[in-house]
Design an enzyme around this catalytic site. Structure first.
Site, PDB file in Angstrom:
ATOM      1  N   TYR A   1      64.689  32.671   2.639  1.00 32.53           N
ATOM      2  CA  TYR A   1      65.180  32.632   1.251  1.00 32.53           C
ATOM      3  C   TYR A   1      65.481  34.040   0.775  1.00 32.53           C
ATOM      4  O   TYR A   1      64.762  34.989   1.122  1.00 32.53           O
ATOM      5  CB  TYR A   1      64.118  32.056   0.311  1.00 32.53           C
ATOM      6  CG  TYR A   1      63.956  30.562   0.373  1.00 32.53           C
ATOM      7  CD1 TYR A   1      64.833  29.720  -0.300  1.00 32.53           C
ATOM      8  CD2 TYR A   1      62.906  29.985   1.085  1.00 32.53           C
ATOM      9  CE1 TYR A   1      64.676  28.349  -0.260  1.00 32.53           C
ATOM     10  CE2 TYR A   1      62.743  28.608   1.130  1.00 32.53           C
ATOM     11  CZ  TYR A   1      63.633  27.796   0.454  1.00 32.53           C
ATOM     12  OH  TYR A   1      63.481  26.441   0.502  1.00 32.53           O
TER      13      TYR A   1
ATOM     14  N   TYR B   1      61.411  26.986   8.295  1.00 35.04           N
ATOM     15  CA  TYR B   1      60.724  28.264   8.066  1.00 35.04           C
ATOM     16  C   TYR B   1      59.208  28.094   8.072  1.00 35.04           C
ATOM     17  O   TYR B   1      58.688  27.040   7.741  1.00 35.04           O
ATOM     18  CB  TYR B   1      61.203  28.929   6.764  1.00 35.04           C
ATOM     19  CG  TYR B   1      61.006  28.131   5.490  1.00 35.04           C
ATOM     20  CD1 TYR B   1      59.774  28.118   4.830  1.00 35.04           C
ATOM     21  CD2 TYR B   1      62.057  27.433   4.914  1.00 35.04           C
ATOM     22  CE1 TYR B   1      59.607  27.414   3.644  1.00 35.04           C
ATOM     23  CE2 TYR B   1      61.902  26.727   3.736  1.00 35.04           C
ATOM     24  CZ  TYR B   1      60.665  26.718   3.103  1.00 35.04           C
ATOM     25  OH  TYR B   1      60.507  26.019   1.948  1.00 35.04           O
TER      26      TYR B   1
ATOM     27  N   ARG C   1      58.141  24.325   7.738  1.00 31.93           N
ATOM     28  CA  ARG C   1      58.786  23.290   6.924  1.00 31.93           C
ATOM     29  C   ARG C   1      59.984  22.720   7.670  1.00 31.93           C
ATOM     30  O   ARG C   1      60.812  23.463   8.207  1.00 31.93           O
ATOM     31  CB  ARG C   1      59.322  23.868   5.597  1.00 31.93           C
ATOM     32  CG  ARG C   1      58.343  24.381   4.567  1.00 31.93           C
ATOM     33  CD  ARG C   1      57.429  23.352   3.941  1.00 31.93           C
ATOM     34  NE  ARG C   1      57.897  21.999   3.833  1.00 31.93           N
ATOM     35  CZ  ARG C   1      58.699  21.500   2.888  1.00 31.93           C
ATOM     36  NH1 ARG C   1      59.120  22.257   1.922  1.00 31.93           N
ATOM     37  NH2 ARG C   1      59.040  20.228   2.880  1.00 31.93           N
TER      38      ARG C   1
ATOM     39  N   HIS D   1      65.384  21.696   4.790  1.00 31.10           N
ATOM     40  CA  HIS D   1      65.531  20.914   3.551  1.00 31.10           C
ATOM     41  C   HIS D   1      66.354  21.697   2.540  1.00 31.10           C
ATOM     42  O   HIS D   1      66.482  22.921   2.637  1.00 31.10           O
ATOM     43  CB  HIS D   1      64.156  20.588   2.945  1.00 31.10           C
ATOM     44  CG  HIS D   1      63.361  21.823   2.627  1.00 31.10           C
ATOM     45  ND1 HIS D   1      62.598  22.476   3.581  1.00 31.10           N
ATOM     46  CD2 HIS D   1      63.249  22.558   1.493  1.00 31.10           C
ATOM     47  CE1 HIS D   1      62.042  23.546   3.031  1.00 31.10           C
ATOM     48  NE2 HIS D   1      62.434  23.628   1.763  1.00 31.10           N
TER      49      HIS D   1
ATOM     50  N   HIS E   1      66.463  22.025  -1.702  1.00 32.77           N
ATOM     51  CA  HIS E   1      65.805  21.657  -2.959  1.00 32.77           C
ATOM     52  C   HIS E   1      66.866  21.196  -3.958  1.00 32.77           C
ATOM     53  O   HIS E   1      67.926  21.831  -4.085  1.00 32.77           O
ATOM     54  CB  HIS E   1      65.077  22.860  -3.551  1.00 32.77           C
ATOM     55  CG  HIS E   1      63.932  23.333  -2.706  1.00 32.77           C
ATOM     56  ND1 HIS E   1      62.639  22.909  -2.892  1.00 32.77           N
ATOM     57  CD2 HIS E   1      63.886  24.185  -1.652  1.00 32.77           C
ATOM     58  CE1 HIS E   1      61.847  23.486  -1.993  1.00 32.77           C
ATOM     59  NE2 HIS E   1      62.587  24.269  -1.235  1.00 32.77           N
TER      60      HIS E   1
END
Ligand SMILES: [Fe+2]
Length: 240
Positions: free
Chosen positions: A110, A149, A159, A162, A164
């Protein structure tokens, strides 16, 4: 209706326990730091909660829905189209609703100070997008496939890939924050956030389907994902 102490009790929409993850989900460790410790209090709703937000036209930029065209060059990664409808209970489309997304880059990183894991940032990818549904409740984003990640929740915790999603529905009281997953991810069985939704059928409603028909030759894979705000087919919210 009043309770034993004669206090007013407002009727509330029932919270389906197997669809809505418990606010304190011990396997997802950080929920223990932020879940409410006292019983919830129903706050009477006023016009501003029941009628807003009214966004109107012109608030969304032409490229806000296209995360591959927000910089001078295109980002690294597999280009994808993510599209679908926002629906109310009974399948009624929800028009003119704001959808915001955020995601990691192709390497699972991110663009955020809190993310320091050793995978490079992409100078051509911010990872934020927004759009408004059309008169039939349709939305569409163009982006890149996010990477998995690590997140330190437990040893070797990763994770599943995905995106969000945040939706406003027709008013603030219908806000839904959730995550969209990709079909066949090998990390599903190991992810406490995905599995905090206990009903396996409800978990499936967070997974997009691959759509070859909408896949654009020589350009981008397509994934279809409808979001249902309420009712028996509702899309589970995030435990956050
Ligand atoms: Fe994430």
């Amino acid at each position: 209706m009043t309770d034993a102490l004669e206090r007013l009790v407002l009727p509330r929409y029932p919270r389906p326990e197997d669809v809505h993850p418990p606010l304190d989900s011990p396997e997802y460790r950080s929920t223990s730091l932020r879940h409410p410790k006292e019983p919830l209090i129903a706050v009477p709703q006023t016009l501003s909660e029941l009628t807003g937000p009214l966004l109107g036209p012109g608030r969304i930029g032409e490229l806000d829905h296209d995360l591959t065209r927000q910089h001078a060059e295109e980002p690294q990664g597999q280009r994808i189209i993510v599209y679908g409808k926002v629906l109310e209970s009974g399948g009624r489309p929800v028009p003119d609703t704001l959808i915001e997304i955020w995601q990691a880059n192709a390497g699972g990183r991110y663009r955020h100070d809190g993310d320091q894991h050793p995978s490079p940032l992409d100078p051509h990818f911010t990872g934020l997008g927004r759009t408004v549904t059309d008169s039939e409740g349709n939305y569409k984003f163009i982006t890149i496939q996010p990477g998995a990640y690590p997140w330190g929740n437990h040893p070797n915790a990763w994770r599943p890939a995905h995106i969000h999603f945040s939706l406003f529905g027709t008013s603030f009281t219908q806000r839904l924050v959730t995550q969209m997953y990709f079909p066949g991810d090998p990390l599903f069985p190991f992810d406490p956030i995905f599995n905090s939704v206990r009903d396996p059928k409800a978990r499936e409603r967070m997974i997009a389907s691959f759509d070859l028909e909408t896949t654009v030759p020589d350009w981008a894979l397509a994934y279809h994902w409808d979001i249902v705000l309420r009712g028996p087919d509702e899309t589970p919210p995030d435990v956050d």
